[in-house]
Design a protein around this motif. Structure first.
Motif, PDB file in Angstrom:
ATOM      1  N   GLU A  13       0.826  -1.203   0.000  1.00 31.74           N
ATOM      2  CA  GLU A  13       0.000   0.000   0.000  1.00 31.74           C
ATOM      3  C   GLU A  13       0.870   1.267   0.000  1.00 31.74           C
ATOM      4  O   GLU A  13       2.093   1.186   0.172  1.00 31.74           O
ATOM      5  CB  GLU A  13      -0.906  -0.001   1.231  1.00 31.74           C
ATOM      6  N   SER A  14       0.224   2.397  -0.161  1.00 29.14           N
ATOM      7  CA  SER A  14       0.940   3.674  -0.158  1.00 29.14           C
ATOM      8  C   SER A  14       1.701   3.835   1.159  1.00 29.14           C
ATOM      9  O   SER A  14       1.159   3.562   2.234  1.00 29.14           O
ATOM     10  CB  SER A  14      -0.098   4.787  -0.325  1.00 29.14           C
ATOM     11  N   GLY A  15       2.958   4.237   1.053  1.00 27.67           N
ATOM     12  CA  GLY A  15       3.786   4.432   2.247  1.00 27.67           C
ATOM     13  C   GLY A  15       4.485   3.171   2.726  1.00 27.67           C
ATOM     14  O   GLY A  15       5.188   3.187   3.739  1.00 27.67           O
ATOM     15  N   ALA A  16       4.317   2.062   1.989  1.00 28.20           N
ATOM     16  CA  ALA A  16       4.911   0.778   2.412  1.00 28.20           C
ATOM     17  C   ALA A  16       6.441   0.777   2.292  1.00 28.20           C
ATOM     18  O   ALA A  16       7.111  -0.071   2.885  1.00 28.20           O
ATOM     19  CB  ALA A  16       4.333  -0.368   1.573  1.00 28.20           C
ATOM     20  N   GLY A  17       6.981   1.703   1.518  1.00 26.03           N
ATOM     21  CA  GLY A  17       8.439   1.783   1.374  1.00 26.03           C
ATOM     22  C   GLY A  17       8.949   1.337   0.023  1.00 26.03           C
ATOM     23  O   GLY A  17      10.159   1.173  -0.179  1.00 26.03           O
ATOM     24  N   LYS A  18       8.050   1.194  -0.953  1.00 21.41           N
ATOM     25  CA  LYS A  18       8.431   0.673  -2.266  1.00 21.41           C
ATOM     26  C   LYS A  18       9.401   1.599  -2.999  1.00 21.41           C
ATOM     27  O   LYS A  18      10.438   1.170  -3.498  1.00 21.41           O
ATOM     28  CB  LYS A  18       7.171   0.457  -3.131  1.00 21.41           C
ATOM     29  N   THR A  19       9.030   2.885  -3.072  1.00 20.38           N
ATOM     30  CA  THR A  19       9.893   3.832  -3.792  1.00 20.38           C
ATOM     31  C   THR A  19      11.232   3.988  -3.076  1.00 20.38           C
ATOM     32  O   THR A  19      12.287   4.055  -3.716  1.00 20.38           O
ATOM     33  CB  THR A  19       9.187   5.201  -3.941  1.00 20.38           C
ATOM     34  N   THR A  20      11.192   4.017  -1.755  1.00 20.05           N
ATOM     35  CA  THR A  20      12.448   4.126  -0.996  1.00 20.05           C
ATOM     36  C   THR A  20      13.353   2.946  -1.323  1.00 20.05           C
ATOM     37  O   THR A  20      14.551   3.117  -1.573  1.00 20.05           O
ATOM     38  CB  THR A  20      12.152   4.153   0.517  1.00 20.05           C
ATOM     39  N   LEU A  21      12.774   1.754  -1.336  1.00 22.82           N
ATOM     40  CA  LEU A  21      13.562   0.559  -1.665  1.00 22.82           C
ATOM     41  C   LEU A  21      14.167   0.705  -3.063  1.00 22.82           C
ATOM     42  O   LEU A  21      15.372   0.495  -3.257  1.00 22.82           O
ATOM     43  CB  LEU A  21      12.662  -0.693  -1.589  1.00 22.82           C
TER      44      LEU A  21
HETATM   45  N1  LIG Z   1      12.497  12.050   1.364  1.00 23.23           N
HETATM   46  C1  LIG Z   1      11.793  11.621   2.426  1.00 23.23           C
HETATM   47  N2  LIG Z   1      11.840  12.296   3.600  1.00 23.23           N
HETATM   48  C2  LIG Z   1      11.155  11.861   4.683  1.00 23.23           C
HETATM   49  N3  LIG Z   1      10.379  10.756   4.690  1.00 23.23           N
HETATM   50  C3  LIG Z   1      10.290  10.050   3.560  1.00 23.23           C
HETATM   51  C4  LIG Z   1      10.985  10.442   2.367  1.00 23.23           C
HETATM   52  N4  LIG Z   1      10.716   9.528   1.379  1.00 23.23           N
HETATM   53  C5  LIG Z   1       9.881   8.623   1.931  1.00 23.23           C
HETATM   54  N5  LIG Z   1       9.616   8.938   3.246  1.00 23.23           N
HETATM   55  C6  LIG Z   1       8.753   8.157   4.151  1.00 23.23           C
HETATM   56  O1  LIG Z   1       9.084   6.802   4.023  1.00 23.23           O
HETATM   57  C7  LIG Z   1       7.895   5.983   4.034  1.00 23.23           C
HETATM   58  C8  LIG Z   1       7.843   5.150   2.760  1.00 23.23           C
HETATM   59  O2  LIG Z   1       7.657   6.011   1.646  1.00 23.23           O
HETATM   60  P1  LIG Z   1       7.746   5.503   0.124  1.00 23.23           P
HETATM   61  O3  LIG Z   1       7.660   6.695  -0.755  1.00 23.23           O
HETATM   62  O4  LIG Z   1       8.924   4.641  -0.010  1.00 23.23           O
HETATM   63  O5  LIG Z   1       6.431   4.623   0.018  1.00 23.23           O
HETATM   64  P2  LIG Z   1       5.733   3.948  -1.255  1.00 23.23           P
HETATM   65  O6  LIG Z   1       5.475   2.537  -0.901  1.00 23.23           O
HETATM   66  O7  LIG Z   1       6.516   4.222  -2.470  1.00 23.23           O
HETATM   67  O8  LIG Z   1       4.335   4.735  -1.308  1.00 23.23           O
HETATM   68  P3  LIG Z   1       3.437   5.155  -2.618  1.00 23.23           P
HETATM   69  O9  LIG Z   1       2.690   3.901  -3.041  1.00 23.23           O
HETATM   70  O10 LIG Z   1       2.497   6.181  -2.056  1.00 23.23           O
HETATM   71  O11 LIG Z   1       4.334   5.693  -3.677  1.00 23.23           O
HETATM   72  C9  LIG Z   1       6.727   6.949   4.189  1.00 23.23           C
HETATM   73  O12 LIG Z   1       6.387   6.982   5.566  1.00 23.23           O
HETATM   74  C10 LIG Z   1       7.298   8.268   3.741  1.00 23.23           C
HETATM   75  O13 LIG Z   1       6.659   9.342   4.418  1.00 23.23           O
END
Ligand SMILES: Nc1ncnc2c1ncn2[C@@H]1O[C@H](COP(=O)(O)OP(=O)(O)OP(=O)(O)O)[C@@H](O)[C@H]1O
Ligand SMILES: [Mg+2]
Length: 258
Positions: free
Chosen positions: A40-48
């Motif tokens: 789901e959104s915020g799961a950490g996918k983009t960060t990974l």
């Molecule tokens: N540059 C940043 N600074 C601070 N917190 C961040 C940053 N990037 C991501 N986060 C936090 O890390 C967590 C994971 O975010 P991420 O963008 O990896 O999720 P995601 O799975 O890609 O979500 P989405 O489906 O909405 O794209 C979230 O709690 C987000 O707020």
């Protein structure tokens, strides 16, 4: 032939202040394999994905890439220029927002051809004919080669981005929500095209999405993330048809009910 993964990830963790964006992620990616990451959104996918593609430095853990010449090498132990070189030659990144992956002020042909030049192509005529060929493969009217991507639709921009990232024959492709923000019929066509291209080029890929239909079509293996952690990891069909973890079950059933 040496059998080794193209990417080996161990204990990958990234914190933002006190937020755990991803924690203790480990996996191997094999040549030619497509790994899907859902959650789901915020799961950490983009960060990974950003850590894996060396755009963001992990807080802990290692990412090793098979450089061919030297075997598995810690990506963050490489010099900055060496890492940049990998990004320009061995790897491709398709950003969710085409604006992050294209030069909007440069022609579509220039965007695609730049990648060929990065891997050493110099002959203008050859570059142009290969670019025309790739624009055709991604179903962009070749008559628009000199037009800028900001005069294209979102789906066309995404296809230019895909051509730009595949023309140089990368070994590893990172895709972040490749069909995000597109309407359903455009999505289906783009997915079909991506599937063909990934299969015909044999590129290894990691595709991040919240759309289970995307991974069903593209990914051999699947990781389900929640709250920064991988809660389930297995063959795509296995995970989607018979999810073991309560969260994966919820994810799959909620999609089915839509
Ligand atoms: N540059 C940043 N600074 C601070 N917190 C961040 C940053 N990037 C991501 N986060 C936090 O890390 C967590 C994971 O975010 P991420 O963008 O990896 O999720 P995601 O799975 O890609 O979500 P989405 O489906 O909405 O794209 C979230 O709690 C987000 O707020
Ligand atoms: Mg994201």
């Amino acid at each position: 032939m040496t059998e080794r993964p193209i990417l080996r990830v161990r204990g990958l963790t990234r914190l933002y202040g006190r937020t755990v964006a991803c924690r203790n992620v480990s996996f191997d990616l094999w040549p030619g394999e497509v790994l899907g990451v859902v959650g789901e959104s915020g799961a950490g996918k983009t960060t990974l994905l950003k850590c894996l593609s060396a755009q963001v430095e992990p807080t802990d853990g290692t990412i090793e890439y098979d450089t061919r010449a030297d075997g598995l090498v810690d990506v963050f132990a490489l010099s900055e220029p060496a890492r940049r070189m990998l990004l320009r030659t061995d790897w491709g990144i398709v950003h969710q927002n085409p604006r992050d992956g294209l030069h909007m002020g440069v022609s579509a042909g220039g965007n695609v051809g730049e990648r060929l030049m990065a891997v050493g192509a110099r002959h203008y005529g050859n570059i142009r004919s290969e670019v025309l060929d790739w624009l055709d493969r991604v179903e962009i009217d070749t008559g628009r080669i000199d037009d800028r991507p900001d005069t294209f639709s979102g789906g066309m921009q995404q296809r230019v981005q895909i051509a730009r990232n595949l023309i140089s024959r990368p070994r590893l492709l990172f895709l972040d929500e490749p069909t995000g923000g597109l309407d359903v019929s455009v999505q289906a066509r783009l997915l079909d095209l991506l599937r063909q291209l990934v299969a015909s080029t044999g590129v290894a890929a990691i595709v991040v999405t919240h759309d289970l239909g995307v991974v069903r079509l593209l990914a051999h293996r699947l990781m389900v993330m929640r709250g920064g952690e991988v809660v389930e990891h297995g063959l795509t069909d296995q995970v989607l048809d018979d999810p073991q973890h309560a969260y994966s079950q919820l994810l799959v059933s909620s999609i089915l009910q839509v």
